[in-house]
Design an enzyme around this catalytic site. Structure first.
Site, mmCIF file in Angstrom:
data_model
loop_
_atom_site.group_PDB
_atom_site.id
_atom_site.type_symbol
_atom_site.label_atom_id
_atom_site.label_comp_id
_atom_site.label_asym_id
_atom_site.label_seq_id
_atom_site.Cartn_x
_atom_site.Cartn_y
_atom_site.Cartn_z
ATOM 1 N N HIS A 173 0.827 -1.203 0.000
ATOM 2 C CA HIS A 173 0.000 0.000 0.000
ATOM 3 C C HIS A 173 0.866 1.260 0.000
ATOM 4 O O HIS A 173 2.066 1.185 0.216
ATOM 5 C CB HIS A 173 -0.990 0.008 1.170
ATOM 6 C CG HIS A 173 -0.365 -0.113 2.511
ATOM 7 N ND1 HIS A 173 0.045 -1.310 3.040
ATOM 8 C CD2 HIS A 173 -0.076 0.812 3.447
ATOM 9 C CE1 HIS A 173 0.555 -1.125 4.235
ATOM 10 N NE2 HIS A 173 0.501 0.159 4.508
ATOM 11 N N GLN B 183 -8.411 38.163 11.488
ATOM 12 C CA GLN B 183 -9.561 38.537 10.669
ATOM 13 C C GLN B 183 -10.363 39.652 11.345
ATOM 14 O O GLN B 183 -10.830 40.572 10.686
ATOM 15 C CB GLN B 183 -10.463 37.328 10.424
ATOM 16 C CG GLN B 183 -9.911 36.344 9.433
ATOM 17 C CD GLN B 183 -9.656 36.982 8.088
ATOM 18 O OE1 GLN B 183 -8.529 37.201 7.698
ATOM 19 N NE2 GLN B 183 -10.695 37.295 7.360
ATOM 20 N N TYR C 186 -5.885 33.096 13.629
ATOM 21 C CA TYR C 186 -6.514 33.472 12.363
ATOM 22 C C TYR C 186 -7.761 34.314 12.612
ATOM 23 O O TYR C 186 -7.971 35.338 11.965
ATOM 24 C CB TYR C 186 -6.869 32.225 11.564
ATOM 25 C CG TYR C 186 -7.674 32.528 10.332
ATOM 26 C CD1 TYR C 186 -7.068 33.075 9.198
ATOM 27 C CD2 TYR C 186 -9.039 32.301 10.298
ATOM 28 C CE1 TYR C 186 -7.799 33.371 8.080
ATOM 29 C CE2 TYR C 186 -9.780 32.601 9.177
ATOM 30 C CZ TYR C 186 -9.165 33.131 8.070
ATOM 31 O OH TYR C 186 -9.898 33.429 6.964
#
Length: 154
Positions: A62, A130, A126
């Site tokens: 895999h 903002q 963040y």
């Protein structure tokens, strides 16, 4: 550790996916002579779509990938592309594989995918950035509401 967000024309993004997929019938062929060419093919196909390979491991039966995929592609769309094109390219490079894998089906159906999230400190940072940005925009847009003929705010 906060990572730098990527950007498209109107989007800031940080989309990371942990993906695992395997060859048909989980045949243990990836570590043999096909490993190097499969690594090259996956790198090449990811580069075509602008996908960044953060980590990648090839096990005997895999493949583990940690990818940063732009949001303009859905994960199912990209995986269909990656598995389909890589199978065709493997059969083109190694003609003897068509006898082991009939009908050009190199990969098993399906894959495992998991999103890799951010930590809460990064999300908080963040949101604060903002909020500061929105407050700065509100201060700049105050002049829009003044009537230029009267000099008075509406």
């Amino acid at each position: 550790m906060a990572e730098k967000a990527n950007s498209l024309s109107h989007t800031k993004w940080l989309c990371k996916y942990h993906i695992v997929f395997s060859p048909k019938y989980r045949r243990k062929i990836i570590y043999n002579q096909y490993r190097k060419s499969l690594q090259e093919i996956i790198r090449q196909l990811c580069a075509y779509k602008g996908v960044k390979i953060i980590e990648g491991y090839m096990m005997p039966d895999h493949v583990y990938l940690l990818l940063s995929i732009p949001p303009k592609y859905s994960i199912s769309q990209f995986m269909g592309y990656l598995k389909g094109k890589s199978a065709l390219m493997m059969f083109d490079r190694h003609a003897n594989l068509k006898y082991k894998f009939g009908n050009r089906h190199f990969w098993a159906d399906g894959y495992y995918v998991s999103t890799v999230g951010l930590n809460d400190v990064t999300v908080r940072k963040y949101i604060q950035e903002q909020e500061k940005h929105d407050i700065a925009l509100d201060r700049l847009s105050v002049k829009e509401y003044e009537d230029p003929f009267r000099g008075v705010a509406k």
